[in-house]
Scaffold this motif. Structure first.
Motif, PDB file in Angstrom:
ATOM      1  N   ALA A 248      69.266 -78.269 -28.662  1.00  0.00           N
ATOM      2  CA  ALA A 248      68.209 -76.869 -29.344  1.00  0.00           C
ATOM      3  C   ALA A 248      68.152 -77.956 -30.741  1.00  0.00           C
ATOM      4  O   ALA A 248      66.690 -77.592 -31.507  1.00  0.00           O
ATOM      5  CB  ALA A 248      68.578 -75.589 -30.304  1.00  0.00           C
ATOM      6  N   GLY A 249      69.067 -78.703 -31.521  1.00  0.00           N
ATOM      7  CA  GLY A 249      68.678 -79.035 -32.964  1.00  0.00           C
ATOM      8  C   GLY A 249      67.627 -80.530 -32.350  1.00  0.00           C
ATOM      9  O   GLY A 249      66.871 -80.580 -33.877  1.00  0.00           O
ATOM     10  N   ILE A 250      67.969 -81.259 -31.440  1.00  0.00           N
ATOM     11  CA  ILE A 250      66.473 -82.197 -30.909  1.00  0.00           C
ATOM     12  C   ILE A 250      65.610 -81.744 -31.139  1.00  0.00           C
ATOM     13  O   ILE A 250      64.054 -81.819 -32.168  1.00  0.00           O
ATOM     14  CB  ILE A 250      66.903 -83.066 -30.290  1.00  0.00           C
ATOM     15  N   VAL A 251      65.253 -80.857 -30.213  1.00  0.00           N
ATOM     16  CA  VAL A 251      63.789 -80.478 -30.025  1.00  0.00           C
ATOM     17  C   VAL A 251      63.403 -79.564 -31.594  1.00  0.00           C
ATOM     18  O   VAL A 251      61.889 -79.893 -31.712  1.00  0.00           O
ATOM     19  CB  VAL A 251      63.528 -78.976 -28.907  1.00  0.00           C
ATOM     20  N   SER A 252      63.805 -79.186 -32.491  1.00  0.00           N
ATOM     21  CA  SER A 252      63.741 -78.534 -33.301  1.00  0.00           C
ATOM     22  C   SER A 252      62.935 -79.520 -34.457  1.00  0.00           C
ATOM     23  O   SER A 252      62.271 -79.420 -34.833  1.00  0.00           O
ATOM     24  CB  SER A 252      64.440 -77.666 -34.100  1.00  0.00           C
ATOM     25  N   ALA A 253      63.983 -80.775 -34.517  1.00  0.00           N
ATOM     26  CA  ALA A 253      63.509 -81.557 -35.412  1.00  0.00           C
ATOM     27  C   ALA A 253      62.790 -82.070 -34.935  1.00  0.00           C
ATOM     28  O   ALA A 253      61.537 -82.626 -35.281  1.00  0.00           O
ATOM     29  CB  ALA A 253      64.523 -82.645 -35.205  1.00  0.00           C
ATOM     30  N   ASP A 254      62.504 -82.288 -33.552  1.00  0.00           N
ATOM     31  CA  ASP A 254      61.116 -83.335 -32.752  1.00  0.00           C
ATOM     32  C   ASP A 254      59.707 -82.558 -32.748  1.00  0.00           C
ATOM     33  O   ASP A 254      58.543 -82.904 -33.425  1.00  0.00           O
ATOM     34  CB  ASP A 254      61.627 -83.397 -31.539  1.00  0.00           C
ATOM     35  N   LEU A 255      60.049 -81.267 -33.021  1.00  0.00           N
ATOM     36  CA  LEU A 255      57.970 -80.603 -32.951  1.00  0.00           C
ATOM     37  C   LEU A 255      58.598 -80.359 -34.483  1.00  0.00           C
ATOM     38  O   LEU A 255      57.300 -79.175 -34.880  1.00  0.00           O
ATOM     39  CB  LEU A 255      58.934 -78.894 -32.322  1.00  0.00           C
ATOM     40  N   GLY A 256      59.361 -80.157 -35.283  1.00  0.00           N
ATOM     41  CA  GLY A 256      59.125 -79.814 -36.367  1.00  0.00           C
ATOM     42  C   GLY A 256      58.181 -80.394 -37.804  1.00  0.00           C
ATOM     43  O   GLY A 256      58.686 -80.934 -37.942  1.00  0.00           O
ATOM     44  N   SER A 257      56.792 -80.793 -36.503  1.00  0.00           N
ATOM     45  CA  SER A 257      56.083 -81.155 -38.260  1.00  0.00           C
ATOM     46  C   SER A 257      55.294 -81.156 -39.018  1.00  0.00           C
ATOM     47  O   SER A 257      55.718 -79.675 -38.826  1.00  0.00           O
ATOM     48  CB  SER A 257      54.743 -81.074 -36.794  1.00  0.00           C
ATOM     49  N   PRO A 258      54.918 -81.451 -40.094  1.00  0.00           N
ATOM     50  CA  PRO A 258      54.996 -81.251 -41.227  1.00  0.00           C
ATOM     51  C   PRO A 258      53.932 -79.949 -41.699  1.00  0.00           C
ATOM     52  O   PRO A 258      52.797 -80.381 -40.446  1.00  0.00           O
ATOM     53  CB  PRO A 258      54.272 -81.596 -42.298  1.00  0.00           C
TER      54      PRO A 258
ATOM     55  N   PRO B 230      54.902 -74.902 -18.285  1.00  0.00           N
ATOM     56  CA  PRO B 230      53.224 -73.990 -18.134  1.00  0.00           C
ATOM     57  C   PRO B 230      53.458 -73.585 -19.967  1.00  0.00           C
ATOM     58  O   PRO B 230      53.955 -73.641 -20.168  1.00  0.00           O
ATOM     59  CB  PRO B 230      54.370 -72.652 -17.367  1.00  0.00           C
ATOM     60  N   ASP B 231      51.799 -73.246 -19.598  1.00  0.00           N
ATOM     61  CA  ASP B 231      51.303 -72.351 -20.959  1.00  0.00           C
ATOM     62  C   ASP B 231      52.244 -71.619 -21.826  1.00  0.00           C
ATOM     63  O   ASP B 231      52.523 -71.428 -22.929  1.00  0.00           O
ATOM     64  CB  ASP B 231      50.408 -71.994 -20.886  1.00  0.00           C
ATOM     65  N   ARG B 232      52.774 -70.917 -21.072  1.00  0.00           N
ATOM     66  CA  ARG B 232      53.800 -69.463 -21.263  1.00  0.00           C
ATOM     67  C   ARG B 232      54.963 -70.048 -21.787  1.00  0.00           C
ATOM     68  O   ARG B 232      55.801 -69.124 -23.000  1.00  0.00           O
ATOM     69  CB  ARG B 232      53.598 -67.737 -20.021  1.00  0.00           C
ATOM     70  N   GLU B 233      55.465 -70.756 -21.338  1.00  0.00           N
ATOM     71  CA  GLU B 233      57.012 -70.657 -21.766  1.00  0.00           C
ATOM     72  C   GLU B 233      57.148 -72.737 -22.979  1.00  0.00           C
ATOM     73  O   GLU B 233      57.609 -72.228 -23.623  1.00  0.00           O
ATOM     74  CB  GLU B 233      57.249 -72.059 -20.237  1.00  0.00           C
ATOM     75  N   GLN B 234      55.811 -73.407 -22.815  1.00  0.00           N
ATOM     76  CA  GLN B 234      55.530 -74.136 -24.286  1.00  0.00           C
ATOM     77  C   GLN B 234      55.720 -73.444 -25.003  1.00  0.00           C
ATOM     78  O   GLN B 234      56.447 -73.594 -26.250  1.00  0.00           O
ATOM     79  CB  GLN B 234      54.096 -74.605 -23.662  1.00  0.00           C
ATOM     80  N   GLU B 235      54.932 -71.562 -25.185  1.00  0.00           N
ATOM     81  CA  GLU B 235      54.616 -70.786 -26.225  1.00  0.00           C
ATOM     82  C   GLU B 235      55.817 -70.466 -26.443  1.00  0.00           C
ATOM     83  O   GLU B 235      56.734 -70.735 -28.156  1.00  0.00           O
ATOM     84  CB  GLU B 235      53.717 -69.919 -25.904  1.00  0.00           C
ATOM     85  N   VAL B 236      56.680 -70.025 -25.762  1.00  0.00           N
ATOM     86  CA  VAL B 236      58.088 -69.609 -26.284  1.00  0.00           C
ATOM     87  C   VAL B 236      58.901 -70.571 -26.434  1.00  0.00           C
ATOM     88  O   VAL B 236      59.314 -70.384 -27.909  1.00  0.00           O
ATOM     89  CB  VAL B 236      58.707 -68.816 -24.941  1.00  0.00           C
ATOM     90  N   VAL B 237      59.232 -71.405 -25.858  1.00  0.00           N
ATOM     91  CA  VAL B 237      59.783 -72.696 -26.433  1.00  0.00           C
ATOM     92  C   VAL B 237      59.390 -73.338 -28.174  1.00  0.00           C
ATOM     93  O   VAL B 237      59.745 -73.306 -28.700  1.00  0.00           O
ATOM     94  CB  VAL B 237      59.206 -74.100 -26.153  1.00  0.00           C
ATOM     95  N   ARG B 238      58.125 -73.155 -28.116  1.00  0.00           N
ATOM     96  CA  ARG B 238      57.447 -73.584 -29.917  1.00  0.00           C
ATOM     97  C   ARG B 238      57.794 -72.610 -30.228  1.00  0.00           C
ATOM     98  O   ARG B 238      58.040 -72.972 -31.936  1.00  0.00           O
ATOM     99  CB  ARG B 238      56.259 -73.578 -30.018  1.00  0.00           C
ATOM    100  N   LEU B 239      57.983 -71.212 -30.655  1.00  0.00           N
ATOM    101  CA  LEU B 239      58.392 -69.921 -31.057  1.00  0.00           C
ATOM    102  C   LEU B 239      59.952 -70.559 -31.519  1.00  0.00           C
ATOM    103  O   LEU B 239      59.924 -70.064 -32.910  1.00  0.00           O
ATOM    104  CB  LEU B 239      57.869 -68.324 -30.510  1.00  0.00           C
ATOM    105  N   LYS B 240      60.519 -70.552 -30.568  1.00  0.00           N
ATOM    106  CA  LYS B 240      61.495 -70.548 -30.319  1.00  0.00           C
ATOM    107  C   LYS B 240      62.062 -71.887 -31.444  1.00  0.00           C
ATOM    108  O   LYS B 240      63.045 -71.411 -32.688  1.00  0.00           O
ATOM    109  CB  LYS B 240      62.327 -70.844 -29.639  1.00  0.00           C
ATOM    110  N   PHE B 241      61.536 -72.764 -31.392  1.00  0.00           N
ATOM    111  CA  PHE B 241      62.298 -74.135 -32.224  1.00  0.00           C
ATOM    112  C   PHE B 241      60.858 -75.091 -32.742  1.00  0.00           C
ATOM    113  O   PHE B 241      61.323 -75.229 -33.692  1.00  0.00           O
ATOM    114  CB  PHE B 241      62.694 -75.759 -30.718  1.00  0.00           C
ATOM    115  N   GLN B 242      60.262 -74.457 -33.147  1.00  0.00           N
ATOM    116  CA  GLN B 242      58.844 -74.867 -34.063  1.00  0.00           C
ATOM    117  C   GLN B 242      58.678 -73.803 -35.077  1.00  0.00           C
ATOM    118  O   GLN B 242      59.038 -73.917 -36.125  1.00  0.00           O
ATOM    119  CB  GLN B 242      58.045 -75.598 -33.267  1.00  0.00           C
ATOM    120  N   GLU B 243      58.747 -72.481 -34.461  1.00  0.00           N
ATOM    121  CA  GLU B 243      59.147 -71.373 -35.157  1.00  0.00           C
ATOM    122  C   GLU B 243      60.011 -70.557 -36.077  1.00  0.00           C
ATOM    123  O   GLU B 243      59.921 -69.973 -36.681  1.00  0.00           O
ATOM    124  CB  GLU B 243      57.526 -70.389 -35.313  1.00  0.00           C
TER     125      GLU B 243
END
Lengths: 307, 175
Positions: free
Chosen positions: A47-57, B119-132
């Motif tokens: 999870a830490g890796i994914v967050s870091a990789d997706l954490g674009s500025p 899939p789009d939905r799964e991708q959205e969920v993963v992004r909301l979780k780990f990006q947002e």
């Protein structure tokens, strides 16, 4: 719970998504199992890796766009302020109008609105009789007149004196009850129609009267007079149901130990047994003077009303 | 009093705007064009002004995401064509960081490739979780997917990523 479901929950636990009893349960499972402990570590690392990789500025909106949003807020704030002013004005005017309207409705009908249940019940109840204000006794004719307590009601119902004198008999006369007279002026002012106040007469003595067995029947007649209101009350109640009731009732009774004995109806033109029984009951209730003991009485009662 | 309330409201909305507009824009840009995403974010914050008084503080963020998402979906329905996702931002980061070593860059590529393959939905969920950095609960409220299913999606995505990372490790060791 299957192993797969447990794994979902272990992932949720590793990411800090579990709470309460579920968290405690999974925590207990993990503490007992070293493989699960390792899994949790790996999940957290991934999870830490994914967050870091997706954490674009983050590149946000431009200054122009930000200024546009702020201007929009200011416009909306001004609109809010204006609508609040209008709302307050409308509410104030409405409240004032409602108050004026209520004032106009309530004040003229104040009496009507403030009438209590007791007032309503009292007005609906059969009229109690006004107590005799003044008794005019004639030794020969034994006339009794009941005067109304309130003069204004007397004016409405008319004089009641004529009956007793003109008939030349003992008379028990009453008119509208005092309780009605109290509110008469108010009701007249509010435009409510007064119920008819009926003066009635109950006369006793005269033709057919006979008091024997005692030297003087005056004491006995006085006792009868004392029951004036009861006789009239009997008649009033009858008139409420049958306004045309009138006639003559001839009673006979003896007096023994101060009480009337053997009270019976000799004759009656009333055609109303309830009224007859009521008069009989009143006679039975009289406590006669000891001088009247041994008397044998035959007494006519005359019931008259303007109806 | 009214003016003071208005000033307070302005300050709090402005603070929310500064905190979240960038994240929201990034989220919207995954669904619609850059231009549309910018319009959506501006509209969402203007809408926030009208609702901020009635919203609980803890749900404001998910409210912003939900409103923006719905607006983006409206635009997508209107245009009837899905915008090709713009990954330039993510790709650019790796290339523009000279100090980032080769292994980290390789791993990042694996991460992005795998997420893009979902899939789009799964991708959205993963992004909301780990990006947002949103919780399962917030993701559920934004997307309309049950909390339990959000958990399943995240778990599956992480399981795939763990597998890919372990393969990458093995490749590295083999070299």
């Amino acid at each position: 719970m299957s192993r797969e479901e447990d794994l979902h929950l272990i992932t949720a636990y590793a990411l800090g998504e579990l709470q309460g009893s579920e968290k405690e349960r999974i925590e207990a499972l993990i503490q007992k199992d070293e493989v699960l402990q390792q899994t949790v570590k790996e999940i957290r690392a991934t999870a830490g890796i994914v967050s870091a990789d997706l954490g674009s500025p983050v590149t946000g909106l431009s200054q122009i766009e930000k200024a546009r949003v702020e201007k929009g807020w200011r416009d909306l704030a001004a609109k809010d302020s204006r609508s609040n002013f209008y709302r307050r004005t409308v509410m104030t005017v409405s409240a004032l109008a409602a108050a004026v309207f209520a004032f106009m409705i309530v004040v003229p009908n104040y009496e009507k609105f403030t009438r209590t249940q007791t007032d309503v019940a009292r007005e609906a109840a059969p009229p109690p009789m006004a107590p005799p204000q003044k008794v005019i006794a004639d030794s020969d004719r034994s006339a009794v007149f009941l005067k109304m307590e309130k003069k204004e009601v007397n004016a409405e119902v008319g004089s009641t004196e004529t009956y007793g004198n003109s008939m030349g008999k003992d008379s028990l006369t009453a008119a509208a009850p005092a309780s009605k007279s109290v509110s008469a002026r108010t009701k007249a002012a509010s435009g409510m129609k007064l119920p008819n106040a009926v003066p009635v007469s109950v006369l006793f003595g005269g033709d057919g009267e006979s008091i024997g067995g005692v030297p003087d029947g005056q004491s006995l007649k006085n006792e009868l007079r004392n029951k004036t209101s009861d006789f009239v009350s009997c008649y009033q109640r009858t008139l409420n149901g049958r306004p045309d009731t009138k006639g003559k009732l001839m009673l006979r009774w003896g007096v023994k130990k101060g009480r009337a004995t053997g009270v019976s109806v000799m004759s009656s033109t009333l055609g109303h047994s309830v009224l007859e029984n009521c008069i009989v009951s009143v006679v039975k209730s009289i406590h006669f003077d000891p001088d009247s003991n041994g008397a044998r009485v035959v007494m006519p009662f005359h019931f008259m009303s303007p109806n | 009093m009214q003016r003071r309330r208005g000033a307070d409201k302005m300050a709090s909305v402005k603070m929310l705007f500064e905190q979240h507009e960038g994240r929201l824009l990034r989220y919207c840009k995954r669904m619609v064009s850059d231009e549309s995403a910018r319009e959506v974010v501006q509209d969402s914050f203007l809408k926030l002004w009208q609702h901020v008084d009635t919203l609980e503080e803890e749900i404001i963020l998910q409210w912003l995401y939900t409103v923006s998402r719905n607006r983006c979906l409206d635009i997508l329905r209107k245009n009837k064509t899905m915008k090709p996702v713009n990954f330039e931002d993510e790709e650019h980061i790796g290339e523009s960081n000279p100090e980032e070593d080769y292994e980290a860059g390789r791993r990042k590529q694996v991460t992005l490739q795998l997420i893009r393959s979902l899939p789009d939905r799964e991708q959205e969920v993963v992004r909301l979780k780990f990006q947002e950095n949103l919780s399962y609960q917030q993701i559920s409220a934004i997307t309309g997917i049950t909390v339990n299913y959000v958990g399943v999606m995240v778990h599956n995505a992480l399981a795939k990523l763990r597998l890919e990372y372990s393969r990458l490790e093995k490749t590295k060791e083999a070299l």
